[in-house]
Scaffold this motif. Sequence first.
Motif, short mmCIF file in Angstrom:
data_model
loop_
_atom_site.label_atom_id
_atom_site.label_comp_id
_atom_site.label_asym_id
_atom_site.label_seq_id
_atom_site.Cartn_x
_atom_site.Cartn_y
_atom_site.Cartn_z
N GLN A 48 13.25 1.76 -12.49
CA GLN A 48 14.59 1.25 -12.72
C GLN A 48 15.62 2.35 -13.02
N GLN A 49 15.17 3.58 -13.26
CA GLN A 49 16.08 4.63 -13.72
C GLN A 49 15.93 5.90 -12.88
N ARG A 57 9.75 0.80 -15.88
CA ARG A 57 10.98 1.41 -16.40
C ARG A 57 11.36 2.65 -15.57
N GLU A 74 15.96 4.31 -21.05
CA GLU A 74 15.48 3.01 -21.52
C GLU A 74 13.96 2.92 -21.41
N GLY A 75 13.33 2.64 -22.53
CA GLY A 75 11.88 2.52 -22.55
C GLY A 75 11.14 3.83 -22.66
#
Length: 529
Positions: A385-386, A382, A354-355
């Motif tokens: 978050q991953q 981002r 994502e992103g």
Amino acid sequence: MKITGENIIGYTTSATGLEVLRAYDPVSNTQLAETFTIATATEVNRAVEKAATAFRTYRHTTPADRATFLEAIATEIMNMGDLLPARAVAESGLPLARITGERGRTIAQLQLFATVLREGSWVQAVIDPAQATTPVPKADIRKMLVPLGPVLVFPASNFPLAFSTAGGDTAAALAAGNPVIVKAHASHLGTNELIARAIQKAAQQCGMPDGVFSSLTGSGAALGQQLVKHPGIKAIGFTGSYKAGMAIFDAVNQRPEPVPVYAEMGSINPVLLLPGKLAAEATTVAQQYAASITQGVGQFCTSPGLLLALEGPGTEAFADRLQQELATVPAATMLNQGICYHYYENREQLARGEGVETLFAGDSGLEATKGSPALYRVSGSRFLQQAALQQEVFGPASLLVVCKDTAELVEVLTSLHGQLTGSVMGLQEDLDTYSQLIPLLAEKAGRIIFNQVPTGVEVGYAMHHGGPFPATTDIRSTSVGASAIDRFARPLCFQNWPQNLLPDALKDHNPLGIWRRIKGTLTQDAVHP
């Protein structure tokens, strides 16, 4: 020297199994002619039993004798002439110049440990003589490092010589006084056999005990698991993927007697790109890192897979130039089909994050076993978050993480997993302004580098090639350099023993002439009353 496909078990060869493997040429995408017989359970047991028997003798060989043995291995490797490099090129797809240099490094490692043995202080001898203290006299206590027992070595895919059959793990284990059993890498079957025969010949020439070295061939994880679980194995050296390394580590911890596992399992080697450096030298830094990302088709455990920067014009200039530089690098042959397949699979997974923005991705060379460069970009928020964005993409790809401010960069550094290396590209003004970032990076890495690329590991006394988990399973250990010998030894304390039964390293008169710590002071002197 002819390749026969047999297993090397001490002074003998054996090929009683019915199953075989064949080596593969990644350049021509064809199998090579020879077949290699997979070791049977009986052959595995025989190799370990021979190693255990050999240990009873080999552990008592003198440091000078072991040094001569290591030097004899180096001589036998060189005596093969062009045969060895040609085979390694055929099985790896690596250029001849790279293999020739790697052979030189292999020789240098063997010679380094021979020097370490002759100097002798690696045993860390410590002596606290008896003292007539009151009310209770102090006993005579002496300590040194001693070998562990048979060591199992798993060679690496990306260094068919220097991290393989006669590579750093084998050299360090033999130097410390341990027999070695190598589980041949499926990508280097012929190269492995040539080196194994050179070690076997050197062992016979030097009068080393039968079983001091063996090499076994196996398919997939089956042979490795048999050896890992064998009670005769007393330590393990591994270089490879996180998945395989953890399978070994977990299996060992299920044994009735767990043993040390020194697994080097890769790294994304973060690079901290500070603003002043990028503002002044964006083009130069981009050129340096394009070369480092693609060196050896990105198949180095120190390849820079993570680039960290702050928002700003210098970062934009760097990103633009880096993708331009990567676009000029053609796809090149990877080590084998499996590595090539996983490279494209993993980089595509990274791109789907994502992103995540794809700045450059060369065309797939999967059918030709070739890897093309790739560069991706994501914001610091981002990235945080991953967790999947921290997974290694083994090949010529890197991820640029751009943080909005220093606070976000601190969060990113804090979130990182353990690494083999961490690099800082900066000017003096950068170091002054962002000094709080350096300790954060140092917490995550085994080696921190200033204004240089991480690819390239020197063989010497100060080198440390290891790092916090998951880079390695033991943060204290190195797989490169003189200190690598420490992994395959343990402390043994002697209390109140007579002089004639003490090892030479602990005797009063210091017959080896080594440095020892006596009553807290380092000295080469004898113990005086």
